[in-house]
Design a protein around this motif. Structure first.
Motif, short mmCIF file in Angstrom:
data_model
loop_
_atom_site.label_atom_id
_atom_site.label_comp_id
_atom_site.label_asym_id
_atom_site.label_seq_id
_atom_site.Cartn_x
_atom_site.Cartn_y
_atom_site.Cartn_z
N ALA A 27 116.63 116.22 40.54
CA ALA A 27 116.94 115.42 41.92
C ALA A 27 116.23 116.38 43.10
O ALA A 27 116.22 117.59 42.95
CB ALA A 27 118.55 115.56 42.14
N SER A 57 126.85 101.70 47.55
CA SER A 57 127.45 102.96 47.49
C SER A 57 127.01 103.89 48.62
O SER A 57 127.86 104.95 48.81
CB SER A 57 126.45 103.78 46.20
OG SER A 57 125.13 103.55 46.43
N ASN A 58 126.18 103.49 49.80
CA ASN A 58 125.84 104.10 50.83
C ASN A 58 125.80 103.59 52.10
O ASN A 58 125.24 104.19 52.89
CB ASN A 58 124.40 104.94 50.52
CG ASN A 58 123.36 103.82 50.51
OD1 ASN A 58 123.27 102.69 50.00
ND2 ASN A 58 122.07 104.21 51.45
N THR A 105 120.77 109.74 51.18
CA THR A 105 120.73 109.49 49.79
C THR A 105 119.97 110.55 49.11
O THR A 105 118.81 110.81 49.70
CB THR A 105 120.37 108.14 49.02
OG1 THR A 105 119.30 107.86 49.59
CG2 THR A 105 121.46 106.99 49.69
N ASP A 106 120.16 111.44 48.13
CA ASP A 106 119.34 112.32 47.41
C ASP A 106 119.65 112.02 45.94
O ASP A 106 120.52 112.63 45.25
CB ASP A 106 119.80 113.63 48.05
CG ASP A 106 119.05 115.02 47.42
OD1 ASP A 106 118.18 114.51 46.58
OD2 ASP A 106 119.15 115.92 47.85
N ASP A 107 118.54 111.69 45.25
CA ASP A 107 118.69 111.26 43.78
C ASP A 107 117.50 111.40 43.34
O ASP A 107 116.23 111.72 43.91
CB ASP A 107 119.23 109.90 43.62
CG ASP A 107 118.46 108.71 44.37
OD1 ASP A 107 117.41 108.79 44.46
OD2 ASP A 107 119.17 107.75 44.66
N ALA A 108 117.03 110.91 42.02
CA ALA A 108 115.88 111.29 41.19
C ALA A 108 114.61 110.48 41.84
O ALA A 108 113.61 110.66 41.66
CB ALA A 108 116.23 110.73 39.88
N THR A 109 115.29 109.35 42.75
CA THR A 109 114.11 108.79 43.23
C THR A 109 113.45 109.13 44.51
O THR A 109 112.53 108.71 45.20
CB THR A 109 114.50 107.19 43.55
OG1 THR A 109 115.62 107.14 44.58
CG2 THR A 109 114.97 106.45 42.47
#
Length: 206
Positions: free
Chosen positions: A50, A91-92, A117-121
Motif C-alpha cells: 500500500a 466506503s469513502n 483513499t490509500d490502498d494497493a491501487t
C-alpha cells in the motif's frame, strides 16, 4: 579305502553342481540409479504494498459536516430545512441533503463529500474522487461564470419547472435546486438559485 575316496569325490562334485545352479539363477544385470531432470527455478513476486504517501487533508469531513439545522442558522434563517437526510454512499463517500418546502415550490440543498483513499491501487485524494464524479456527469452541462464559488459550477439541463446548480469545491460537490409546482422563468429561477448557492456555500464551510 578306495571306495571311501570315491564317495567323497561324488559328494564334492554334487556340491559344485548345486553351487553352479544357484549362481546361474541369480541376475547379474546392473541396477541403474533413477535420474531426475534439473530442479525447476521458482520465481516469487512480492505483493504490491500500500502506498505510504498520504494525500493532503480533506476539506469536508463526514463527521464534521454541518447539520441541516446548523446550515439553516448559517444562512441567517433564510433556510429552514426539514430534518437531516445524511447517508453513506460507498466506503469513502457520504452526503447530506436538506429540503425547504414552501407553498408552491421546494428547495433542495445537498453536499456530497469524499474521503482520501490509500490502498494497493494508489493514493487518491478526496478532491480527485469529487472531481471525477463531477466531471463525468457534467461534461455537457452549461458552465456558470457569475456565481463565483468553488472551482467549477454548472447547470443541469433546463426544465420547465426547475433549475439546479452543481458546484465543485475541493472534495465536495454542492447541489442547490429549486422545483416549482408550475412552469418557471429560467433566468429568474437561476438568479434565485445563485443567491441560495452562495448562502449554502458559506453555511457549509468547515
Amino acid at each position: 579305502m578306495f571306495r571311501l575316496e570315491q564317495v567323497e569325490l561324488k559328494l564334492a562334485i554334487g556340491v559344485v553342481a548345486v553351487t553352479m545352479v544357484l549362481i546361474g539363477g541369480c541376475s547379474t544385470q546392473r541396477v541403474e540409479s533413477p535420474t531426475f531432470g534439473p530442479t525447476p527455478t521458482v520465481t516469487t513476486t512480492a505483493l504490491p504494498t500500500a502506498p505510504t504517501n498520504p494525500a493532503g487533508p480533506a476539506k469536508y469531513v463526514t463527521a464534521t459536516v454541518k447539520s441541516c439545522a446548523e446550515i439553516g442558522q448559517g444562512t441567517g434563517g433564510r433556510l429552514s430545512p426539514q430534518p437531516d437526510d445524511g447517508r453513506g454512499l460507498g466506503s469513502n463517500s457520504s452526503a447530506r441533503s436538506c429540503t425547504v418546502k414552501a407553498a408552491d415550490q421546494t428547495e433542495v440543498f445537498n453536499i456530497r463529500s469524499w474521503d482520501n483513499t490509500d490502498d494497493a491501487t494508489g493514493v487518491r485524494s478526496g478532491a480527485e474522487h469529487a472531481e471525477k464524479y463531477f466531471m463525468d456527469r457534467t461534461k455537457t452541462w452549461e458552465r456558470d461564470t457569475s456565481v463565483n464559488i468553488g472551482s467549477d459550477a454548472r447547470w443541469r439541463a433546463k426544465s420547465t419547472t426547475a433549475c439546479t446548480l452543481e458546484v465543485l469545491d475541493g472534495n465536495g460537490v454542492l447541489t442547490v435546486g429549486r422545483v416549482s409546482d408550475t412552469s418557471v422563468d429560467q433566468e429568474l429561477c437561476r438568479a434565485a438559485v445563485r443567491d441560495l448557492a452562495k448562502k449554502f456555500f458559506v453555511a457549509v464551510q468547515p
